[in-house]
Design a protein around this motif. Sequence first.
Motif, PDB file in Angstrom:
ATOM      1  N   VAL A  95       0.918  -1.123  -0.032  1.00  0.00           N
ATOM      2  CA  VAL A  95       0.001   0.158  -0.007  1.00  0.00           C
ATOM      3  C   VAL A  95       0.913   1.323   0.076  1.00  0.00           C
ATOM      4  O   VAL A  95       1.648   1.464   0.930  1.00  0.00           O
ATOM      5  N   CYS A 114      -5.418   6.153  -0.722  1.00  0.00           N
ATOM      6  CA  CYS A 114      -6.251   5.233  -0.228  1.00  0.00           C
ATOM      7  C   CYS A 114      -7.618   5.902   0.297  1.00  0.00           C
ATOM      8  O   CYS A 114      -7.642   6.831   1.205  1.00  0.00           O
ATOM      9  N   HIS A 135      -7.775   2.770   6.154  1.00  0.00           N
ATOM     10  CA  HIS A 135      -6.836   2.599   5.178  1.00  0.00           C
ATOM     11  C   HIS A 135      -6.631   1.207   4.784  1.00  0.00           C
ATOM     12  O   HIS A 135      -6.737   0.243   5.790  1.00  0.00           O
ATOM     13  N   ALA A 136      -6.278   0.751   3.641  1.00  0.00           N
ATOM     14  CA  ALA A 136      -6.007  -0.743   3.421  1.00  0.00           C
ATOM     15  C   ALA A 136      -4.860  -1.094   4.202  1.00  0.00           C
ATOM     16  O   ALA A 136      -3.687  -0.485   3.961  1.00  0.00           O
ATOM     17  N   CYS A 153      -7.646  -1.619  -7.397  1.00  0.00           N
ATOM     18  CA  CYS A 153      -7.747  -0.269  -6.596  1.00  0.00           C
ATOM     19  C   CYS A 153      -8.002   0.873  -7.625  1.00  0.00           C
ATOM     20  O   CYS A 153      -6.994   1.228  -8.636  1.00  0.00           O
ATOM     21  N   ALA A 157      -3.510   3.250  -5.192  1.00  0.00           N
ATOM     22  CA  ALA A 157      -2.768   3.386  -3.854  1.00  0.00           C
ATOM     23  C   ALA A 157      -2.223   2.120  -3.610  1.00  0.00           C
ATOM     24  O   ALA A 157      -1.272   2.071  -2.517  1.00  0.00           O
TER      25      ALA A 157
END
Length: 168
Positions: A95, A114, A135-136, A153, A157
């Motif tokens: 990420v 993200c 947040h991922a 995505c 991100a």
Amino acid sequence: MAAINRGARRPKGPRPVAFVRCGGGSPAHEGGTVCGQGCIGCGVCVEACKFQAIAINERGVAFVERDRCRGCTACMRKCPKGIIEMVDPSRPIRVRCANTSVPKVSREKCTLSCIACGICVRSCPADALRLVNRHASIDYGACVACGMCATKCPRGAISDAFGLFADK
């Protein structure tokens, strides 16, 4: 004179490499607004790296050349934003965002942030992604590095270290 321990061995496994958790979608280097949590392009990490493995890229953020990085952690220790981490080089999916702002703010300040949309979570066949603090977050123990999250995505991100999945 110090004794040399000839029985000491290097730890098994790949040497960790530095990774910058920012893709550079915030136009800070052009005088625009900044997300406040990403790379500010100050160059402190570049100066700290004696292996010339890190540079400021065309987006105005630090980027690590994995082949040159020796995992010394100098850049990580010097980063004023604390967004450089040491990662296992055999785990290529990352990420590339440190922003944990609410999605509306994230969208306004960075084109690659993200936004906690959850598409990556739903598309992961290994159930290796979660949304943590807007947040991922990837569970690398479960990740099979298929790249599905990176391709799905909508903001770019999530990316891979080898460039197999194109940035948005």
